[in-house]
Design a protein around this motif. Sequence first.
Motif, mmCIF file in Angstrom:
data_model
loop_
_atom_site.group_PDB
_atom_site.id
_atom_site.type_symbol
_atom_site.label_atom_id
_atom_site.label_comp_id
_atom_site.label_asym_id
_atom_site.label_seq_id
_atom_site.Cartn_x
_atom_site.Cartn_y
_atom_site.Cartn_z
ATOM 1 N N TRP A 130 0.848 -1.187 0.000
ATOM 2 C CA TRP A 130 0.000 0.000 0.000
ATOM 3 C C TRP A 130 0.885 1.238 0.000
ATOM 4 O O TRP A 130 1.968 1.267 0.611
ATOM 5 N N ARG A 131 0.455 2.279 -0.707
ATOM 6 C CA ARG A 131 1.224 3.521 -0.755
ATOM 7 C C ARG A 131 0.276 4.709 -0.754
ATOM 8 O O ARG A 131 -0.821 4.644 -1.330
ATOM 9 N N PRO A 132 0.669 5.809 -0.120
ATOM 10 C CA PRO A 132 -0.197 7.000 -0.054
ATOM 11 C C PRO A 132 -0.524 7.524 -1.444
ATOM 12 O O PRO A 132 0.284 7.450 -2.363
ATOM 13 N N GLY A 133 -1.732 8.043 -1.591
ATOM 14 C CA GLY A 133 -2.140 8.638 -2.850
ATOM 15 C C GLY A 133 -2.675 7.664 -3.879
ATOM 16 O O GLY A 133 -3.080 8.075 -4.976
ATOM 17 N N LEU A 134 -2.706 6.374 -3.559
ATOM 18 C CA LEU A 134 -3.197 5.372 -4.497
ATOM 19 C C LEU A 134 -4.715 5.498 -4.648
ATOM 20 O O LEU A 134 -5.446 5.582 -3.673
ATOM 21 N N THR A 135 -5.186 5.532 -5.884
ATOM 22 C CA THR A 135 -6.626 5.603 -6.140
ATOM 23 C C THR A 135 -7.077 4.334 -6.865
ATOM 24 O O THR A 135 -6.315 3.757 -7.651
ATOM 25 N N TYR A 136 -8.315 3.933 -6.627
ATOM 26 C CA TYR A 136 -8.848 2.728 -7.237
ATOM 27 C C TYR A 136 -10.374 2.765 -7.132
ATOM 28 O O TYR A 136 -10.939 3.523 -6.327
ATOM 29 N N PRO A 137 -11.082 1.969 -7.940
ATOM 30 C CA PRO A 137 -12.546 1.986 -7.918
ATOM 31 C C PRO A 137 -13.113 1.509 -6.575
ATOM 32 O O PRO A 137 -12.536 0.646 -5.914
ATOM 33 N N ALA A 138 -14.222 2.092 -6.204
ATOM 34 C CA ALA A 138 -14.965 1.653 -5.020
ATOM 35 C C ALA A 138 -16.449 1.644 -5.375
ATOM 36 O O ALA A 138 -16.875 2.314 -6.320
ATOM 37 N N LEU A 139 -17.232 0.874 -4.635
ATOM 38 C CA LEU A 139 -18.663 0.739 -4.918
ATOM 39 C C LEU A 139 -19.449 0.969 -3.636
ATOM 40 O O LEU A 139 -19.045 0.509 -2.558
ATOM 41 N N ASN A 140 -20.577 1.636 -3.775
ATOM 42 C CA ASN A 140 -21.422 1.901 -2.617
ATOM 43 C C ASN A 140 -21.986 0.592 -2.062
ATOM 44 O O ASN A 140 -22.476 -0.257 -2.813
ATOM 45 N N LEU A 141 -21.923 0.447 -0.759
ATOM 46 C CA LEU A 141 -22.405 -0.766 -0.097
ATOM 47 C C LEU A 141 -23.887 -1.012 -0.321
ATOM 48 O O LEU A 141 -24.358 -2.151 -0.258
ATOM 49 N N ALA A 142 -24.623 0.074 -0.594
ATOM 50 C CA ALA A 142 -26.073 -0.031 -0.772
ATOM 51 C C ALA A 142 -26.490 -0.004 -2.239
ATOM 52 O O ALA A 142 -27.672 0.185 -2.539
ATOM 53 N N ASP A 143 -25.561 -0.227 -3.153
ATOM 54 C CA ASP A 143 -25.900 -0.162 -4.578
ATOM 55 C C ASP A 143 -27.073 -1.090 -4.890
ATOM 56 O O ASP A 143 -27.028 -2.293 -4.604
ATOM 57 N N PRO A 144 -28.146 -0.551 -5.496
ATOM 58 C CA PRO A 144 -29.341 -1.375 -5.731
ATOM 59 C C PRO A 144 -29.185 -2.361 -6.887
ATOM 60 O O PRO A 144 -29.915 -3.356 -6.959
ATOM 61 N N THR A 145 -28.243 -2.108 -7.799
ATOM 62 C CA THR A 145 -28.058 -3.009 -8.937
ATOM 63 C C THR A 145 -27.400 -4.306 -8.490
ATOM 64 O O THR A 145 -27.862 -5.411 -8.814
ATOM 65 N N VAL A 146 -26.327 -4.195 -7.725
ATOM 66 C CA VAL A 146 -25.652 -5.380 -7.207
ATOM 67 C C VAL A 146 -26.483 -6.018 -6.103
ATOM 68 O O VAL A 146 -26.590 -7.237 -5.999
ATOM 69 N N ALA A 147 -27.085 -5.190 -5.254
ATOM 70 C CA ALA A 147 -28.018 -5.640 -4.204
ATOM 71 C C ALA A 147 -27.399 -6.695 -3.288
ATOM 72 O O ALA A 147 -27.869 -7.839 -3.219
ATOM 73 N N ILE A 148 -26.353 -6.307 -2.588
ATOM 74 C CA ILE A 148 -25.715 -7.230 -1.644
ATOM 75 C C ILE A 148 -26.685 -7.519 -0.495
ATOM 76 O O ILE A 148 -27.181 -6.588 0.152
ATOM 77 N N PRO A 149 -26.977 -8.787 -0.207
ATOM 78 C CA PRO A 149 -27.950 -9.121 0.850
ATOM 79 C C PRO A 149 -27.318 -9.115 2.243
ATOM 80 O O PRO A 149 -27.120 -10.157 2.864
ATOM 81 N N TRP A 150 -27.019 -7.928 2.752
ATOM 82 C CA TRP A 150 -26.352 -7.824 4.053
ATOM 83 C C TRP A 150 -27.206 -8.455 5.155
ATOM 84 O O TRP A 150 -28.404 -8.159 5.260
ATOM 85 N N PRO A 151 -26.661 -9.315 5.990
ATOM 86 C CA PRO A 151 -27.428 -9.916 7.093
ATOM 87 C C PRO A 151 -27.911 -8.879 8.101
ATOM 88 O O PRO A 151 -28.990 -9.025 8.693
ATOM 89 N N ILE A 152 -27.095 -7.853 8.289
ATOM 90 C CA ILE A 152 -27.454 -6.762 9.197
ATOM 91 C C ILE A 152 -27.753 -5.547 8.334
ATOM 92 O O ILE A 152 -26.922 -5.146 7.503
ATOM 93 N N ALA A 153 -28.921 -4.973 8.486
ATOM 94 C CA ALA A 153 -29.308 -3.826 7.661
ATOM 95 C C ALA A 153 -28.256 -2.726 7.766
ATOM 96 O O ALA A 153 -27.732 -2.454 8.857
#
Length: 468
Positions: A135-158
């Motif tokens: 890991w190094r400072p300033g590194l950028t990379y894609p991230a995804l919202n935990l609540a994205d409705p398209t992927v719809a991750i079925p989190w056990p805890i809301a």
Amino acid sequence: MTELSVETTPIPGLLVVRLPLHEDSRGWFKENWQRAKMTALGLPDFGPVQHSVAYNARRGVTRGVHTEPWDKFISVACGRIFGAWVDMREGETFGQLFTIEADPSVAVFVPRGVGNAYQVLEDGTTYSYLVNDHWRPGLTYPALNLADPTVAIPWPIALAEAEISDKDKSTPMLAEVTPMAPRKTLIVGHKGQLGTALQADFPGADLVDLVPGERPNEQSLDVTDPAQVAAWPWNDYALVLNAAAYTAVDAAETPEGRRTAWAANAGAPATLARLAAEHRFTLVHYSSEYVFDGTVDPHTEDEPLSPLGVYAQTKAAGDIAVATAPRHYVLRTSWVIGSGKNFVRTMQQLAANGVSPTVVDDQVGRLTFTEELSRATRHLLDVGAPFGTYNVSNGGEPTSFADVAEAVFELCGRSRDDVTPVSTEDYFAGKDLAPRPLRSVMDLSKLRATGFEPEDAMSALRRYLADG
């Protein structure tokens, strides 16, 4: 106790590892990372360089979806998690989801470009991960919202009841994410005969040579210059094709040529081999039958090196250096013919000019057309052939240089008798020339065993001359 096993998932390259727990009254023990056993079962030998541990105090802590540009091997040291992985790479599986509950008996290999997230299901859960880059400072990379409705991750805890960082709450939805591009290909020495041919089989590759080119993706990179090497973004590449070489066989015997040959043919490949190990790219390097003294026929890949002149010695040193890279191919070839100046073009020009040359008839080998060498490169990579050294040339019966010259003259409308055969000893008499191996025929059985059938050299010669 379960057996160690590796399972595939709907996300290409994402693997679930079942870890045996050795339990008794004191607790349990597990081999969390066991390179020999796991790679034997199909886990990539990904070369971890950093081990990180995240302690999660409370149930409900939720982290991710993060898509760092390296491979991970995640596991649980104690406690339990719900893991979620989303393919964030370019391609048909972009957005594909896989989930699993994991305790200390489950690990997951996460390839570069797959987003990683988890939710803690027990207080005091410790999450462990090995990665193959720092890991190094300033590194950028894609991230995804935990609540994205398209992927719809079925989190056990809301998620409304979970503990989430402000950073993870503000990440974009899938529709706003730029997929992670695959690591690229770099052709070093793209202006030479081979480098030119490789561009047809590796379209879109980055192109570098000692001096800048005219096209947008052509840049300069002197691999013998430590400053340029240090500044180059090697992490961006999955494959480096080293087509650069000093090939002036006779000039290599001079003081200046000797220094240049050693820098280009030995020092630069050694540098690339070190970088290949450090940055996990596959290195393809092109060698020569000159690494042998020409007293064995045919030459096999495991024949001991026996170079004669300075050029030959530098190429042998380059072979040895490249063999230290974990993922490498050394393609050993002979009598290379491609675009630009070469033996065939010289004979063609002499035929056109009415010249009747004298050509050696006791140096025997096979022509290797650069298109064939490039095709073999593409094939070995596409079929995942075992890393190592491969002899590569066109096929057919071995010929002498005089045989080739006669064939060129005949195809150009001249008589084969206009070429006068001569021995190497007589041709070299009174000339200050480097020694040449007399027997350059290479055994192609190892290459053929991968499913590649070399084209007959004389057939390729006819097409080459017909194409101008």
